[in-house]
Design a protein around this motif. Structure first.
Motif, PDB file in Angstrom:
ATOM      1  N   TRP A  93       0.894  -1.170   0.047  1.00 28.40           N
ATOM      2  CA  TRP A  93      -0.059   0.044  -0.074  1.00 28.40           C
ATOM      3  C   TRP A  93       1.007   1.278   0.065  1.00 28.40           C
ATOM      4  CZ3 TRP A  93      -4.393  -1.648  -1.543  1.00 28.40           C
ATOM      5  CH2 TRP A  93      -4.987  -2.320  -1.047  1.00 28.40           C
ATOM      6  N   GLN A  94       2.193   1.174   0.256  1.00 26.35           N
ATOM      7  CA  GLN A  94       3.001   2.299   0.510  1.00 26.35           C
ATOM      8  C   GLN A  94       3.455   2.795  -0.784  1.00 26.35           C
ATOM      9  OE1 GLN A  94       5.958   1.878   3.708  1.00 26.35           O
ATOM     10  NE2 GLN A  94       4.789   0.883   4.975  1.00 26.35           N
ATOM     11  N   PHE A  95       3.558   2.070  -2.087  1.00 34.20           N
ATOM     12  CA  PHE A  95       4.083   2.466  -3.257  1.00 34.20           C
ATOM     13  C   PHE A  95       3.218   3.764  -3.658  1.00 34.20           C
ATOM     14  CE2 PHE A  95       6.253  -1.446  -2.751  1.00 34.20           C
ATOM     15  CZ  PHE A  95       7.339  -1.118  -3.482  1.00 34.20           C
ATOM     16  N   PHE A  96       1.879   3.768  -3.601  1.00 39.53           N
ATOM     17  CA  PHE A  96       0.978   4.801  -4.233  1.00 39.53           C
ATOM     18  C   PHE A  96      -0.033   4.961  -3.200  1.00 39.53           C
ATOM     19  CE2 PHE A  96       2.541   1.850  -7.903  1.00 39.53           C
ATOM     20  CZ  PHE A  96       3.354   2.901  -8.317  1.00 39.53           C
ATOM     21  N   PRO A  97       0.340   5.674  -2.117  1.00 40.91           N
ATOM     22  CA  PRO A  97      -0.525   5.890  -1.033  1.00 40.91           C
ATOM     23  C   PRO A  97      -1.933   6.834  -1.548  1.00 40.91           C
ATOM     24  CG  PRO A  97       1.510   7.028  -0.513  1.00 40.91           C
ATOM     25  CD  PRO A  97       1.647   6.436  -1.818  1.00 40.91           C
ATOM     26  N   LYS A 106       9.988  10.620  -9.976  1.00 42.72           N
ATOM     27  CA  LYS A 106      11.368  11.362  -9.833  1.00 42.72           C
ATOM     28  C   LYS A 106      12.448  10.651 -10.298  1.00 42.72           C
ATOM     29  CE  LYS A 106      13.422  14.514  -6.142  1.00 42.72           C
ATOM     30  NZ  LYS A 106      13.576  15.444  -7.396  1.00 42.72           N
ATOM     31  N   PRO A 107      12.915  10.426 -11.542  1.00 45.81           N
ATOM     32  CA  PRO A 107      13.820   9.742 -12.126  1.00 45.81           C
ATOM     33  C   PRO A 107      15.108  10.044 -11.615  1.00 45.81           C
ATOM     34  CG  PRO A 107      12.300  10.229 -13.694  1.00 45.81           C
ATOM     35  CD  PRO A 107      11.902  11.092 -12.519  1.00 45.81           C
ATOM     36  N   ASP A 108      16.010   8.895 -11.288  1.00 43.95           N
ATOM     37  CA  ASP A 108      17.295   9.219 -10.965  1.00 43.95           C
ATOM     38  C   ASP A 108      18.055   7.830 -11.815  1.00 43.95           C
ATOM     39  OD1 ASP A 108      19.745  10.200 -10.290  1.00 43.95           O
ATOM     40  OD2 ASP A 108      19.610   9.733  -8.142  1.00 43.95           O
ATOM     41  N   ARG A 109      19.551   7.870 -11.606  1.00 47.14           N
ATOM     42  CA  ARG A 109      20.431   6.731 -12.108  1.00 47.14           C
ATOM     43  C   ARG A 109      19.683   6.336 -13.745  1.00 47.14           C
ATOM     44  NH1 ARG A 109      19.732   2.830  -7.333  1.00 47.14           N
ATOM     45  NH2 ARG A 109      20.480   1.260  -8.733  1.00 47.14           N
ATOM     46  N   ILE A 110      19.750   7.302 -14.398  1.00 51.93           N
ATOM     47  CA  ILE A 110      19.230   7.068 -15.833  1.00 51.93           C
ATOM     48  C   ILE A 110      20.223   6.644 -16.773  1.00 51.93           C
ATOM     49  CG2 ILE A 110      18.072   8.534 -17.961  1.00 51.93           C
ATOM     50  CD1 ILE A 110      16.819  10.294 -15.925  1.00 51.93           C
ATOM     51  N   SER A 111      19.752   5.513 -17.495  1.00 58.72           N
ATOM     52  CA  SER A 111      20.632   4.860 -18.393  1.00 58.72           C
ATOM     53  C   SER A 111      19.754   4.739 -19.712  1.00 58.72           C
ATOM     54  CB  SER A 111      20.968   3.364 -17.984  1.00 58.72           C
ATOM     55  OG  SER A 111      19.950   2.756 -17.989  1.00 58.72           O
ATOM     56  N   ASP A 158      13.059   5.136  -9.748  1.00 59.48           N
ATOM     57  CA  ASP A 158      12.348   6.391  -9.188  1.00 59.48           C
ATOM     58  C   ASP A 158      12.750   6.604  -7.642  1.00 59.48           C
ATOM     59  OD1 ASP A 158      10.167   8.051  -8.737  1.00 59.48           O
ATOM     60  OD2 ASP A 158       9.144   6.653  -7.591  1.00 59.48           O
ATOM     61  N   THR A 159      12.967   8.017  -7.417  1.00 58.91           N
ATOM     62  CA  THR A 159      13.585   8.143  -6.124  1.00 58.91           C
ATOM     63  C   THR A 159      12.456   9.060  -5.448  1.00 58.91           C
ATOM     64  OG1 THR A 159      14.611  10.197  -7.135  1.00 58.91           O
ATOM     65  CG2 THR A 159      15.871   8.113  -6.866  1.00 58.91           C
ATOM     66  N   THR A 160      11.271   8.729  -5.708  1.00 59.79           N
ATOM     67  CA  THR A 160      10.188   9.721  -4.867  1.00 59.79           C
ATOM     68  C   THR A 160      10.415   9.371  -3.263  1.00 59.79           C
ATOM     69  OG1 THR A 160       8.594   9.364  -6.657  1.00 59.79           O
ATOM     70  CG2 THR A 160       7.924   9.963  -4.499  1.00 59.79           C
ATOM     71  N   PRO A 161      10.808  10.168  -2.516  1.00 60.87           N
ATOM     72  CA  PRO A 161      11.003   9.748  -1.275  1.00 60.87           C
ATOM     73  C   PRO A 161      10.491   8.724  -0.291  1.00 60.87           C
ATOM     74  CG  PRO A 161      11.082  12.294  -1.326  1.00 60.87           C
ATOM     75  CD  PRO A 161      10.324  11.735  -2.723  1.00 60.87           C
ATOM     76  N   HIS A 162       9.052   8.700  -0.470  1.00 62.30           N
ATOM     77  CA  HIS A 162       8.221   7.605   0.352  1.00 62.30           C
ATOM     78  C   HIS A 162       8.681   6.186  -0.353  1.00 62.30           C
ATOM     79  CE1 HIS A 162       5.069   8.288  -2.961  1.00 62.30           C
ATOM     80  NE2 HIS A 162       5.001   6.863  -2.665  1.00 62.30           N
TER      81      HIS A 162
END
Ligand SMILES: NC(=O)c1ccc[n+]([C@@H]2O[C@H](COP(=O)([O-])OP(=O)(O)OC[C@H]3O[C@@H](n4cnc5c(N)ncnc54)[C@H](OP(=O)(O)O)[C@@H]3O)[C@@H](O)[C@H]2O)c1
Length: 367
Positions: free
Chosen positions: A64-68, A112-117, A123-127
């Motif tokens: 449930w925590q992925f997309f609250p 919130k993308p990071d480590r793009i290749s 995804d680095t969305t804080p939660h």
């Protein structure tokens, strides 16, 4: 951009009662994006018992925590699907880029993308940072070597399941099947079980049988696939030879059935592996079972181990080879059914929830 004419919807289910559902207004497509964020318009996604299991284990495994949702009472079930970047505030991603990965049952989501290749990003969305990394990894279709636009439905429906089947086969084969001569698989009609039986049938020793255990009504649909050496109904466990060294691969998670199998095989049950909970209403923690204590198989944990063993990209490369073998076989039996719009999405959701969908149907949803 015609953002003002797009209806944005979220599909919610009651966390305590999955039969309670609601469609509410989702993210406004004109929403202001923070630096580094992208807005994804979700195109389509697959829906199987695996997604119902995300709800059934939503608290214990944090799904449930992925997309609250904005209320504790309601949850958003994660799904696997495709989407396009609708608006971007990220320097490396542009409007129209097509992505595949873990999404909510919604029209829009923000990442919130990071480590793009070229292959993808995280995804680095804080939660989401402390949730299993396997779910935070997204593929960019333009750079994904396994992507084929002609097989998007097969990818959404089966790739997230077949990777588990592949890793499970790898784990059990690595242990020489614990010396078993029979691998008994419950909810044998599930796609995860079918993929597992397919992969194992290519690797197992000739004197070891794969036996599928399923509902009597599903035997007809899957017998012709030829993935199992034998197929029996839940009522026929007593017809199996008791003294054959056996492994139990449990996709059903049905407590009563687990007790029956452990009690029947006793010390001839060499390993008992819990993979799924398709029979989510019959789920129960069984204490003091005869034979081995059931062990939970969690694909993300095995991915972590094999990434260490095989190096970065090793799992994807090896799985890619197996997937290429499996794909032509799937196309022979899976009938894709598309549910479009709220009414069809709801009726398909309820059909899958109640286990009423034919096992050879692959349900795709489109808002
Ligand atoms: N541990 C992991 O990492 C991992 C990863 C992937 C998948 N899984 C699990 O594997 C399981 C299979 O998922 P799937 O997506 O492959 O399933 P699926 O193809 O949608 O499975 C459909 C089958 O599940 C059974 N079923 C579904 N709903 C039911 C209900 N309400 N009552 C009774 N039986 C029901 C029926 O099989 P029978 O009649 O044959 O019982 C049905 O034919 C899920 O529990 C999933 O979470 C685990």
């Amino acid at each position: 951009m015609a953002s003002n004419i797009i209806t944005s919807t979220d599909f919610l289910v009651g966390k305590q009662n999955f039969r309670k559902t609601e469609f509410i207004a989702g993210i406004d497509p004109g929403i202001e994006l923070a630096d580094g964020e992208i807005l994804i318009k979700i195109d389509s996604f697959g829906f199987t018992a695996n997604n119902v299991t995300y709800a059934a284990t939503g608290d214990s495994l944090k799904y449930w925590q992925f997309f609250p949702s904005s209320s504790e009472e309601w949850g958003r079930i994660p799904v696997w699907g495709f989407g396009n970047v609708f608006r971007s505030n990220h320097k490396s991603l542009s409007e129209g880029d097509r992505i595949y990965g873990y999404l909510p049952m919604s029209t829009f989501t923000i990442l919130k993308p990071d480590r793009i290749s070229p292959e993808g990003f995280f995804d680095t969305t804080p939660h989401r940072r402390n949730l299993p990394a396997a779910y935070n990894s997204y593929n960019l279709c333009s750079g994904d070597p396994a992507y084929d636009p002609a097989f998007e439905s097969e990818q959404m429906l089966l790739r997230p399941l077949a990777i588990t089947s592949f890793l499970l086969e790898d784990f059990l084969s690595d242990k020489n099947l614990f010396g078993a001569k029979s691998v008994l698989v419950s909810s044998a009609s599930s796609k995860t079980a079918l993929a597992f039986a397919f992969f194992l049938s290519k690797k197992k020793p000739k004197d070891c049988k794969i036996i599928g255990l399923t509902s009597a009504r599903n035997i007809g649909s899957i017998r012709s696939l030829g993935y199992y050496d034998e197929l029996i109904s839940y009522e026929e466990v007593g017809s199996l030879p008791k003294t054959t060294p056996t492994i139990y691969v449990d996709m059903a998670g049905n407590g009563k059935l687990t007790r029956e199998i452990h009690t029947y095989f006793q010390e001839n049950l060499l390993y008992s592996c819990v993979v799924g909970v398709t029979h989510w209403e019959e789920r129960s923690e069984e204490e003091n079972l005869p034979g081995p204590k059931p062990s939970f198989f969690f694909a993300p944990a095995r991915i972590r181990k094999r990434t260490v063993d095989w190096g970065r990209g090793g799992v994807e490369t090896k799985f890619g080879e197996s997937w290429k073998l499996f794909l032509p076989s799937i196309s022979k039996w899976m009938n894709i059914k598309k549910a479009s719009g709220k009414e069809e999405i709801l009726s398909t959701y309820l059909e899958v929830l109640e286990g009423k969908s034919d096992p050879t149907t692959g349900n795709i949803m489109i808002f």
